[in-house]
Design a protein around this motif. Structure first.
Motif, PDB file in Angstrom:
ATOM      1  N   LEU A 189      -2.578  12.274   1.889  1.00 14.52           N
ATOM      2  CA  LEU A 189      -3.103  12.083   0.401  1.00 14.52           C
ATOM      3  C   LEU A 189      -2.245  12.703  -0.757  1.00 14.52           C
ATOM      4  O   LEU A 189      -2.133  12.431  -2.067  1.00 14.52           O
ATOM      5  CB  LEU A 189      -4.294  13.151   0.514  1.00 14.52           C
ATOM      6  CG  LEU A 189      -5.599  12.782   1.070  1.00 14.52           C
ATOM      7  CD1 LEU A 189      -6.648  13.774   1.268  1.00 14.52           C
ATOM      8  CD2 LEU A 189      -6.149  11.464   0.230  1.00 14.52           C
ATOM      9  N   VAL A 190      -0.844  13.654  -0.109  1.00 15.02           N
ATOM     10  CA  VAL A 190      -0.065  14.113  -1.130  1.00 15.02           C
ATOM     11  C   VAL A 190       0.868  12.973  -1.649  1.00 15.02           C
ATOM     12  O   VAL A 190       0.904  12.817  -2.781  1.00 15.02           O
ATOM     13  CB  VAL A 190       0.725  15.160  -0.246  1.00 15.02           C
ATOM     14  CG1 VAL A 190       2.129  15.596  -1.459  1.00 15.02           C
ATOM     15  CG2 VAL A 190      -0.121  16.392  -0.553  1.00 15.02           C
ATOM     16  N   VAL A 191       1.034  12.159  -0.698  1.00 13.66           N
ATOM     17  CA  VAL A 191       1.939  10.991  -1.038  1.00 13.66           C
ATOM     18  C   VAL A 191       1.192  10.044  -1.784  1.00 13.66           C
ATOM     19  O   VAL A 191       1.855   9.474  -2.922  1.00 13.66           O
ATOM     20  CB  VAL A 191       2.657  10.194   0.085  1.00 13.66           C
ATOM     21  CG1 VAL A 191       3.349   8.851  -0.225  1.00 13.66           C
ATOM     22  CG2 VAL A 191       3.404  11.138   1.089  1.00 13.66           C
TER      23      VAL A 191
ATOM     24  N   TRP B 109       0.917   1.170  -1.957  1.00 15.21           N
ATOM     25  CA  TRP B 109      -0.301   1.027  -2.400  1.00 15.21           C
ATOM     26  C   TRP B 109      -1.431   0.590  -1.422  1.00 15.21           C
ATOM     27  O   TRP B 109      -2.451   1.012  -1.274  1.00 15.21           O
ATOM     28  CB  TRP B 109      -0.356   0.331  -3.674  1.00 15.21           C
ATOM     29  CG  TRP B 109      -1.716   0.580  -4.389  1.00 15.21           C
ATOM     30  CD1 TRP B 109      -2.569  -0.650  -4.533  1.00 15.21           C
ATOM     31  CD2 TRP B 109      -2.319   1.608  -4.886  1.00 15.21           C
ATOM     32  NE1 TRP B 109      -3.663  -0.120  -5.283  1.00 15.21           N
ATOM     33  CE2 TRP B 109      -3.572   1.266  -5.526  1.00 15.21           C
ATOM     34  CE3 TRP B 109      -1.857   3.009  -5.120  1.00 15.21           C
ATOM     35  CZ2 TRP B 109      -4.372   1.803  -6.206  1.00 15.21           C
ATOM     36  CZ3 TRP B 109      -2.674   3.841  -5.698  1.00 15.21           C
ATOM     37  CH2 TRP B 109      -3.877   3.490  -6.273  1.00 15.21           C
ATOM     38  N   LEU B 110      -0.994  -0.596  -0.872  1.00 18.82           N
ATOM     39  CA  LEU B 110      -2.002  -1.228   0.254  1.00 18.82           C
ATOM     40  C   LEU B 110      -2.111  -0.185   1.525  1.00 18.82           C
ATOM     41  O   LEU B 110      -3.390   0.053   1.757  1.00 18.82           O
ATOM     42  CB  LEU B 110      -1.190  -2.220   0.737  1.00 18.82           C
ATOM     43  CG  LEU B 110      -1.401  -3.550   0.028  1.00 18.82           C
ATOM     44  CD1 LEU B 110      -0.690  -4.865   0.679  1.00 18.82           C
ATOM     45  CD2 LEU B 110      -3.124  -4.041  -0.331  1.00 18.82           C
ATOM     46  N   HIS B 111      -1.054   0.274   2.022  1.00 17.27           N
ATOM     47  CA  HIS B 111      -0.967   1.498   3.014  1.00 17.27           C
ATOM     48  C   HIS B 111      -1.983   2.551   2.757  1.00 17.27           C
ATOM     49  O   HIS B 111      -2.967   3.005   3.452  1.00 17.27           O
ATOM     50  CB  HIS B 111       0.517   1.967   3.527  1.00 17.27           C
ATOM     51  CG  HIS B 111       0.524   2.840   4.379  1.00 17.27           C
ATOM     52  ND1 HIS B 111       0.308   2.614   5.668  1.00 17.27           N
ATOM     53  CD2 HIS B 111       0.348   4.309   4.514  1.00 17.27           C
ATOM     54  CE1 HIS B 111       0.372   3.584   6.538  1.00 17.27           C
ATOM     55  NE2 HIS B 111       0.404   4.425   5.585  1.00 17.27           N
ATOM     56  N   GLY B 112      -1.706   3.175   1.531  1.00 11.42           N
ATOM     57  CA  GLY B 112      -2.654   4.385   0.904  1.00 11.42           C
ATOM     58  C   GLY B 112      -4.129   3.717   0.870  1.00 11.42           C
ATOM     59  O   GLY B 112      -5.059   4.606   1.176  1.00 11.42           O
TER      60      GLY B 112
ATOM     61  N   HIS C  76      -9.776   4.202   2.629  1.00 12.24           N
ATOM     62  CA  HIS C  76     -10.889   3.391   2.826  1.00 12.24           C
ATOM     63  C   HIS C  76     -11.361   3.965   4.361  1.00 12.24           C
ATOM     64  O   HIS C  76     -12.614   3.984   4.428  1.00 12.24           O
ATOM     65  CB  HIS C  76     -10.652   2.040   2.773  1.00 12.24           C
ATOM     66  CG  HIS C  76     -11.935   0.967   3.658  1.00 12.24           C
ATOM     67  ND1 HIS C  76     -13.003   0.961   2.943  1.00 12.24           N
ATOM     68  CD2 HIS C  76     -11.766   0.476   4.621  1.00 12.24           C
ATOM     69  CE1 HIS C  76     -13.877   0.222   3.533  1.00 12.24           C
ATOM     70  NE2 HIS C  76     -13.152  -0.110   4.721  1.00 12.24           N
ATOM     71  N   PHE C  77     -10.474   3.873   5.253  1.00 17.49           N
ATOM     72  CA  PHE C  77     -10.880   4.430   6.698  1.00 17.49           C
ATOM     73  C   PHE C  77     -11.121   5.883   6.736  1.00 17.49           C
ATOM     74  O   PHE C  77     -11.855   6.090   7.610  1.00 17.49           O
ATOM     75  CB  PHE C  77      -9.794   4.001   7.722  1.00 17.49           C
ATOM     76  CG  PHE C  77      -9.823   2.387   8.217  1.00 17.49           C
ATOM     77  CD1 PHE C  77     -10.858   1.966   8.901  1.00 17.49           C
ATOM     78  CD2 PHE C  77      -8.866   1.677   7.598  1.00 17.49           C
ATOM     79  CE1 PHE C  77     -10.565   0.771   9.195  1.00 17.49           C
ATOM     80  CE2 PHE C  77      -8.803   0.317   7.952  1.00 17.49           C
ATOM     81  CZ  PHE C  77      -9.883  -0.252   8.748  1.00 17.49           C
TER      82      PHE C  77
END
Length: 577
Positions: A27-29, A157-160, A165-166
């Motif tokens: 969440l920080v990143v 962005w996709l990774h985050g 979402h999960f």
């Protein structure tokens, strides 16, 4: 000594704490990335607007606290990805999980050059990494690096987004705001890339003009004095930066090589200490001690359900112990909680949490379907979970009598008109059609709304259907032997919602006591010859005024206590519209 190293040890840090660290660092990143993309987006306004916003961005992340927080979070997140890969006994996993791990490893690989070219150069040489200077480098000097950084932004962005979402997908309020978050997830990176392109065009134009100092191509950054020459030539700076790049790339490469070296060493060591897990079909899987039964099933290619992905949050992987109970460790707290919830007997364990210390025979209690559409290692598209929903049942009264003297085509025509009417009104009011059964229909409310909104939507839909059925009856009066009359039952409560069915005939539906009660209330509406019957939970959660509405307590099969219901006539239903 060897046996002790193979035995599953109690971890120093619990899995729950590790998940919190992974979530917190992520969440920080992710917050940094959101601010970074938003800053890029301002390039659509002007380059100066982006640079003014960059000052605030730097104030947050370039102070000692922000720097420590950001880079600590990045390092912790990467280390936890490597830890996850190490503790996994097999690299066979669902595609979504594999994508998250691969993108998580790509991020530092693509990020190293950007860190060296901005943060390291800023610290070592006093380089002012303004947007003008960065965009000049990425757009004109090294467009290949610009393409790579654009790809990096998209991957991060996709990774985050997938990680968030999960994290949130099982929270009821998340479903209501998911469309807004999806729009944000699509729009923000698009605006950021467009802003970068807009700034690139501005810098390209400016670079063609000499500045007031007479530098060809304009002036893009101040460099702190270096030695007695007063500046650092670009070639000299590049030469002095390679140790930093080599160090970062070397550390990352060594961590990957070390990871697989440790895995290989563990595998060689574990071959001496294996356990045999026997299945009811005669299959025997020899797995290293420390493997879970679910991991052994995957290792041996044996189909084994695990809807939650092996996290101990469901009971679909549960097995019955036939032999070897003495070789089993007692359940941990997470497993015991799930077993208690389902009322499991002592010989039932969760395969994803059970790590036998000796040979054992098991029988999976939920046998996967022999269906090509469900791969062995994948999870269901919509795993079942308990949700607070409103279940809606409706049925045409005396429909058999209406159709006795009609042609089949006429019956189909009438039903399609009726179903279209019901389906349209349900969807307009935020519900989801579940199924049509004969002349009856079932719908669900609350899949994307709060309980209060869902109950109000269901009541409004019921009132609208009663009204529209009257209009349809008047329209078809010449064709009908008697007017159309509808009976509707509504009940609110917990139900298991998930994707159920077989092959292509699979859809999201609900099962449980709430569904049974709603169906019973639709029958009660027929018994009392009325249009609508809804339960006390519907009245309470919706907050509607039920003064003057007839109420009774009825017995419902399977319930120990009577249920208070409200009986609404066709004429009175309009008050809920």
């Amino acid at each position: 000594m060897g046996l002790m190293t193979i035995q599953a040890r109690k971890p120093i840090i619990s899995d729950r704490l590790v998940r919190k660290f992974r979530l917190g660092s992520g969440l920080v990143v992710f917050s940094f990335v959101i601010m970074h993309l938003a800053n890029h987006s301002l390039g659509l306004i002007s380059l100066s607007a982006a640079e003014r916003a960059q000052q605030w961005f730097m104030a947050v992340w370039r102070n000692p606290v922000g720097t420590l927080l950001l880079y600590s979070a990045l390092i912790v997140h990467i280390l936890l990805v490597l830890r996850l890969l190490y503790i996994r006994r097999t690299l066979i996993m669902p595609p979504g999980e594999a994508f998250q791990i691969v993108t998580g490893l790509l991020v530092p690989l693509l990020l190293i050059d950007h860190i060296v070219a901005t943060r390291v150069v800023h610290v070592v040489y006093g380089y002012h990494d303004t947007y003008r200077a960065i965009v000049h480098t990425l757009w004109l000097t090294s467009p290949t690096s610009g393409v790579r950084q654009s790809i990096l932004l998209v991957i991060v962005w996709l990774h985050g987004c997938i990680g968030v979402h999960f994290w949130l997908r099982f929270r009821p309020w998340y479903i209501a705001i998911a469309p807004v978050l999806l729009s944000f997830a699509i729009v923000l990176p698009v605006l950021a890339l467009l802003g970068f392109a807009a700034m690139g065009k501005i810098v390209t134009h400016d670079a063609a003009q000499p500045d007031e100092r007479g530098y060809a191509g304009g002036y893009y950054s101040d460099i702190r004095s270096f030695g007695e020459t007063g500046s650092v030539p670009g070639s000299q700076m590049a030469d002095t930066l390679w140790p930093y790049r080599a160090g970062f790339y070397g550390a990352f490469s060594l961590s990957i090589v070390g990871l697989f070296a440790f895995r290989a060493h563990r595998r060689l060591r574990e071959r001496r200490y294996q356990v045999a897990i026997r299945y009811p079909g005669g299959e025997v899987v020899h797995a290293p001690r420390g493997f879970s039964v679910l991991e052994a099933s995957r290792l041996g290619g044996i189909p084994h359900y695990s809807i939650c992905g092996g996290k101990g949050q469901c009971s679909t992987c549960r097995v019955q112990i036939i032999d070897g109970a003495e070789n089993l460790p007692p359940p941990e707290a997470l497993e015991q909680k799930t077993l208690n919830r389902i009322g499991a007997t002592p010989d039932v364990r969760l395969a994803c949490q059970l790590r036998p210390t000796g040979n054992v025979s098991v029988v999976p209690l939920l046998t996967p379907m022999a269906e090509a559409a469900i791969p062995v290692y994948t999870q269901a598209a919509s795993p079942g979970r308990e949700r607070e929903i409103v279940v809606f049942f409706c049925d045409l009264r005396h429909f058999t009598a209406l159709t006795e003297s009609r042609l089949p085509f006429d019956i189909v025509f009438l039903l399609n008109r009726y179903f279209a009417l019901v389906g349209r009104i349900v969807e307009e009011n935020g519900g989801r059609m579940d199924k049509f059964i004969g002349d009856g229909a079932m719908a669900l409310f609350g899949l994307r709304a709060t309980p209060k909104e869902a109950n109000r939507q269901a009541l409004k839909a019921a009132a609208a259907i009663v009204r529209e059925i009257d209009k349809l009856s008047a329209e078809l009066a010449d064709e009908l032997s008697s007017p159309l009359e509808i009976a509707i039952g509504l009940h609110s409560g917990l139900a298991v919602v998930g994707s159920m069915g077989y092959g292509s005939v699979k859809n999201v539906t609900a099962i449980g006591d709430t569904v049974n009660v709603a169906s019973r209330l639709e029958s009660v509406a027929k018994e009392y010859n009325t249009a609508l019957v809804f339960s006390e939970p519907v009245a309470r959660l919706s907050g509607i005024d039920v003064d003057g509405v007839e109420s009774r307590e009825i017995a419902v099969r399977g319930r120990g206590e009577p249920l208070r219901v409200y009986i609404v006539s066709k004429e009175a239903s309009s008050r809920f519209a």
